[in-house]
Design a protein around this motif. Structure first.
Motif, short mmCIF file in Angstrom:
data_model
loop_
_atom_site.label_atom_id
_atom_site.label_comp_id
_atom_site.label_asym_id
_atom_site.label_seq_id
_atom_site.Cartn_x
_atom_site.Cartn_y
_atom_site.Cartn_z
N ARG A 54 0.85 -1.20 0.00
CA ARG A 54 0.00 0.00 0.00
C ARG A 54 0.88 1.25 0.00
NH1 ARG A 54 -3.48 -0.48 5.14
NH2 ARG A 54 -1.37 -0.86 5.88
N ILE A 55 0.39 2.29 -0.62
CA ILE A 55 1.15 3.53 -0.79
C ILE A 55 0.67 4.57 0.21
CG2 ILE A 55 1.70 5.38 -2.41
CD1 ILE A 55 1.13 3.23 -4.65
N LEU A 56 1.64 5.19 0.87
CA LEU A 56 1.32 6.26 1.83
C LEU A 56 0.95 7.52 1.05
CD1 LEU A 56 2.77 6.98 5.16
CD2 LEU A 56 2.77 8.88 3.56
N VAL A 57 -0.19 8.07 1.38
CA VAL A 57 -0.69 9.32 0.80
C VAL A 57 -0.89 10.28 1.96
CG1 VAL A 57 -2.60 10.37 -0.45
CG2 VAL A 57 -1.82 8.09 -1.08
N VAL A 73 1.37 12.09 -3.18
CA VAL A 73 1.70 10.67 -3.29
C VAL A 73 3.13 10.44 -2.81
CG1 VAL A 73 2.03 8.78 -4.96
CG2 VAL A 73 0.12 10.35 -5.22
N VAL A 74 3.92 11.50 -2.77
CA VAL A 74 5.33 11.40 -2.42
C VAL A 74 5.63 12.31 -1.23
CG1 VAL A 74 6.13 10.73 -4.71
CG2 VAL A 74 5.87 13.16 -4.16
N VAL A 75 6.72 12.00 -0.55
CA VAL A 75 7.22 12.81 0.57
C VAL A 75 8.56 13.35 0.13
CG1 VAL A 75 8.07 12.72 2.95
CG2 VAL A 75 6.06 11.38 2.28
N ASP A 161 3.27 17.71 -8.80
CA ASP A 161 4.37 16.75 -8.71
C ASP A 161 3.85 15.34 -8.46
OD1 ASP A 161 6.20 18.76 -9.10
OD2 ASP A 161 7.14 18.60 -7.13
N SER A 162 2.77 15.21 -7.69
CA SER A 162 2.22 13.89 -7.38
C SER A 162 1.75 13.19 -8.65
CB SER A 162 1.06 14.00 -6.40
OG SER A 162 1.53 14.30 -5.10
N HIS A 163 1.00 13.90 -9.46
CA HIS A 163 0.50 13.31 -10.71
C HIS A 163 1.67 12.89 -11.61
CE1 HIS A 163 -3.83 13.93 -10.33
NE2 HIS A 163 -3.55 15.06 -9.73
N GLU A 164 2.62 13.80 -11.79
CA GLU A 164 3.74 13.54 -12.69
C GLU A 164 4.63 12.42 -12.14
OE1 GLU A 164 5.80 14.08 -16.23
OE2 GLU A 164 3.94 15.02 -15.63
N ALA A 165 4.97 12.48 -10.86
CA ALA A 165 5.87 11.47 -10.27
C ALA A 165 5.23 10.09 -10.28
CB ALA A 165 6.25 11.88 -8.85
#
Length: 177
Positions: A54-57, A73-75, A161-165
């Protein structure tokens, strides 16, 4: 370099300017100025998974100057002077989530979404189920499966950045043998 307002006093991170090939130019500037001027600099982010995949959001704090209240979506954050992408990613994980893990750099790319262009180093790490999120940075966090995250990306407000990454992360993972 400190920047103070009526609500908060923050320190502007010092970053190195880089060129179109991600080579350090040897010029140190404040990140705020780099963003305002559109100067290339480096940012390190980590996609965090748990043992079950599972991905941390998380949702950014409302008091942040960049994208307050949006989901991510990223830290991550700026790569400071003299740091590698990996060092910056590990530092940001410790600062924002209270976890000490060594993220793995997957790829870098010139990201033109967001407030200004920057080189984005995308990492991946397995993080424990229990994290201690910094309330000044993270207003909420949870874990989503990939199908849940795909739905959330269409329904919730995420940072550019979340969408692109995440899109590039999926393409990278698919291209790996």
């Amino acid at each position: 370099m400190s920047v103070c307002s009526a609500r908060v006093c923050t320190v502007d991170e010092l970053v190195e300017r880089v060129d179109d090939e991600d080579r350090v130019l040897g010029v140190v500037v404040g990140r705020r100025q780099a963003v305002q001027e559109g100067w290339l600099h480096r940012v390190a982010v980590t996609l965090c998974r748990d043992e079950r995949g599972r991905i941390l959001v998380h949702r950014r704090s409302e008091q942040l100057s960049r994208f307050p209240g949006l989901h991510e979506v990223v830290v991550g954050g700026a790569v400071e002077v003299g740091e590698s992408y990996e060092q910056a990613a590990a530092r940001e994980l410790a600062e924002e989530l209270g976890v000490r893990v060594l993220p793995r750099l997957l790829f870098t790319f010139l990201n033109r979404s967001g407030l200004s262009p920057h080189w984005l180093g995308v990492h991946e790490a397995v993080v424990p189920d229990t994290v201690t999120a910094d309330p000044d940075e993270v207003a909420w966090h949870g874990r989503l499966t990939e199908p849940e995250l795909r739905s959330a990306l269409r329904e919730w407000r995420f940072t550019p950045d979340s969408h692109e990454a995440f899109s590039r992360y999926l393409a990278f993972r698919t291209a790996r043998p």
